[in-house]
Design a protein around this motif. Structure first.
Motif, PDB file in Angstrom:
ATOM      1  N   UNK A  28      33.289 -63.525  74.113  1.00  0.00           N
ATOM      2  CA  UNK A  28      34.195 -63.043  73.065  1.00  0.00           C
ATOM      3  C   UNK A  28      34.966 -61.806  73.481  1.00  0.00           C
ATOM      4  N   UNK A  29      34.400 -60.977  74.330  1.00  0.00           N
ATOM      5  CA  UNK A  29      35.087 -59.733  74.679  1.00  0.00           C
ATOM      6  C   UNK A  29      35.937 -59.849  75.936  1.00  0.00           C
ATOM      7  N   UNK A  30      35.897 -60.993  76.583  1.00  0.00           N
ATOM      8  CA  UNK A  30      36.771 -61.215  77.722  1.00  0.00           C
ATOM      9  C   UNK A  30      36.314 -60.614  79.031  1.00  0.00           C
ATOM     10  N   UNK A  31      35.146 -59.965  79.050  1.00  0.00           N
ATOM     11  CA  UNK A  31      34.710 -59.317  80.288  1.00  0.00           C
ATOM     12  C   UNK A  31      33.637 -60.121  81.012  1.00  0.00           C
ATOM     13  N   UNK A  32      33.175 -61.218  80.421  1.00  0.00           N
ATOM     14  CA  UNK A  32      32.087 -61.962  81.036  1.00  0.00           C
ATOM     15  C   UNK A  32      32.451 -62.581  82.373  1.00  0.00           C
ATOM     16  N   UNK A  33      33.734 -62.795  82.639  1.00  0.00           N
ATOM     17  CA  UNK A  33      34.109 -63.368  83.934  1.00  0.00           C
ATOM     18  C   UNK A  33      33.767 -62.419  85.072  1.00  0.00           C
ATOM     19  N   UNK A  34      33.672 -61.130  84.804  1.00  0.00           N
ATOM     20  CA  UNK A  34      33.386 -60.171  85.871  1.00  0.00           C
ATOM     21  C   UNK A  34      31.950 -60.281  86.369  1.00  0.00           C
ATOM     22  N   UNK A  35      31.065 -60.903  85.608  1.00  0.00           N
ATOM     23  CA  UNK A  35      29.674 -61.035  86.040  1.00  0.00           C
ATOM     24  C   UNK A  35      29.364 -62.451  86.519  1.00  0.00           C
ATOM     25  N   UNK A  36      30.369 -63.296  86.597  1.00  0.00           N
ATOM     26  CA  UNK A  36      30.193 -64.665  87.081  1.00  0.00           C
ATOM     27  C   UNK A  36      30.896 -64.838  88.421  1.00  0.00           C
ATOM     28  N   UNK A  37      30.223 -65.469  89.360  1.00  0.00           N
ATOM     29  CA  UNK A  37      30.780 -65.702  90.697  1.00  0.00           C
ATOM     30  C   UNK A  37      30.896 -67.214  90.908  1.00  0.00           C
ATOM     31  N   UNK A  38      32.131 -67.760  91.015  1.00  0.00           N
ATOM     32  CA  UNK A  38      32.286 -69.202  91.281  1.00  0.00           C
ATOM     33  C   UNK A  38      32.045 -69.509  92.753  1.00  0.00           C
ATOM     34  N   UNK A  39      31.675 -70.768  93.046  1.00  0.00           N
ATOM     35  CA  UNK A  39      31.409 -71.155  94.429  1.00  0.00           C
ATOM     36  C   UNK A  39      31.664 -72.647  94.605  1.00  0.00           C
ATOM     37  N   UNK A  40      31.849 -73.072  95.854  1.00  0.00           N
ATOM     38  CA  UNK A  40      31.987 -74.476  96.274  1.00  0.00           C
ATOM     39  C   UNK A  40      33.124 -75.203  95.567  1.00  0.00           C
ATOM     40  N   UNK A  41      34.239 -74.481  95.293  1.00  0.00           N
ATOM     41  CA  UNK A  41      35.339 -75.088  94.549  1.00  0.00           C
ATOM     42  C   UNK A  41      36.515 -75.455  95.441  1.00  0.00           C
ATOM     43  N   UNK A  42      36.240 -76.000  96.607  1.00  0.00           N
ATOM     44  CA  UNK A  42      37.303 -76.470  97.487  1.00  0.00           C
ATOM     45  C   UNK A  42      37.957 -75.356  98.278  1.00  0.00           C
ATOM     46  N   UNK A  43      38.913 -75.742  99.094  1.00  0.00           N
ATOM     47  CA  UNK A  43      39.574 -74.777  99.980  1.00  0.00           C
ATOM     48  C   UNK A  43      40.384 -73.744  99.213  1.00  0.00           C
ATOM     49  N   UNK A  44      40.908 -74.123  98.040  1.00  0.00           N
ATOM     50  CA  UNK A  44      41.738 -73.184  97.270  1.00  0.00           C
ATOM     51  C   UNK A  44      40.940 -72.448  96.200  1.00  0.00           C
ATOM     52  N   UNK A  45      39.637 -72.599  96.207  1.00  0.00           N
ATOM     53  CA  UNK A  45      38.808 -71.968  95.191  1.00  0.00           C
ATOM     54  C   UNK A  45      38.850 -70.447  95.266  1.00  0.00           C
TER      55      UNK A  45
END
Length: 267
Positions: A28-45
């Protein structure tokens, strides 16, 4: 030694605070993406593959204002996902079910994995496939085989098909990653099955769990019907209660074996 001792004190406080709350991540506060690390999402990830935006489809299942969007690229690995070390997850006898709301245009497995145990727990993942498309659905992940273990990392695999078409991107919306709160749940047994209301007391939304429900009715304490919703057979539904005044109400689950009623409290 002082630094280690201070870290342990902070860790205990974090774990204790976490155990008091139902929702781990609500975006809800929009800051949760800063604590999440994406991985294995292709060459352009990149980290830009996850973002918080307005809920694209508010409904009775999820009326949150903000949700997370995960763009899965066509060349992503089947195990594409994201992880967070923000909140330790403690699995107990009373609190061992994790839940997450998803919105997808396809049916495919969703995985939650608990990693980096603080007390010797095995790395474990649970898979649930969404049964509806183009609508929000709450998925439950039962980690009862890990009771007594504490984990520092939660990993989410939003789309885990056996194979990917390598042509189109898949957009998955995620929201309200939560853990069962034993102080906030009511359970009653009917015909050998347990009916569960969560949370209870409720503020804005409440999940009703009972096998093969075909509808739900909310009634006032004097029996007057407030609203009734009908749906295809389901074992769980999330209903809106935010418009109700503070007080005691009843929810009735309709099934082919009869109707079953439990009281709940609106905060």
């Amino acid at each position: 030694m002082r630094k280690i001792f201070t870290f342990l004190i902070v860790l205990v406080i974090v774990i204790s605070a976490n155990a008091q709350y139902t929702t781990l991540y609500d975006f809800e506060d929009g800051v949760d993406t800063t604590v999440w690390i994406p991985f294995a999402n292709g060459k352009s990830g990149s980290t830009k593959d996850i973002s918080v935006l307005l809920n694209p489809m508010k409904d009775t299942i999820n009326s949150s204002d903000s949700v997370m969007m995960f763009v899965v690229h066509p060349d992503a690995d089947p195990w594409v996902g994201m992880f967070s070390d923000a909140f330790p997850v403690s699995i107990t006898q009373e609190s061992h079910v994790l839940s997450m709301m998803v919105y997808k245009k396809i049916e495919s497995p969703v995985l939650l994995k608990l990693e980096l145990s603080m007390n010797g727990g095995a790395t474990t993942s649970k898979s649930v496939t969404n049964s509806v498309v183009d609508a929000w659905q709450m998925l439950n992940f039962d980690f009862s085989d890990l009771i007594g273990k504490i984990y520092s990392r939660l990993t989410v695999f939003p789309d885990f098909p056996e194979s990917r078409n390598k042509i189109d991107s898949t957009i998955v919306f995620l929201d309200n990653i939560a853990i069962e709160d034993p102080t906030n749940t009511a359970i009653q047994e009917f015909e050998g099955y347990k009916m569960k209301l969560y949370p209870n007391p409720a503020d804005h939304r409440m999940a009703v769990l009972y096998p093969e429900m075909t509808g739900l009715r909310i009634s006032g304490i004097n029996g007057q019907e407030i609203r009734t919703i009908k749906f295809s057979t389901a074992n769980q539904k999330v209903i809106e209660v935010g418009d109700l005044k503070t007080g005691t109400y009843f929810v009735t689950a309709f099934t082919s074996k009869g109707n079953f009623t439990m009281p709940f409290i609106k905060k």
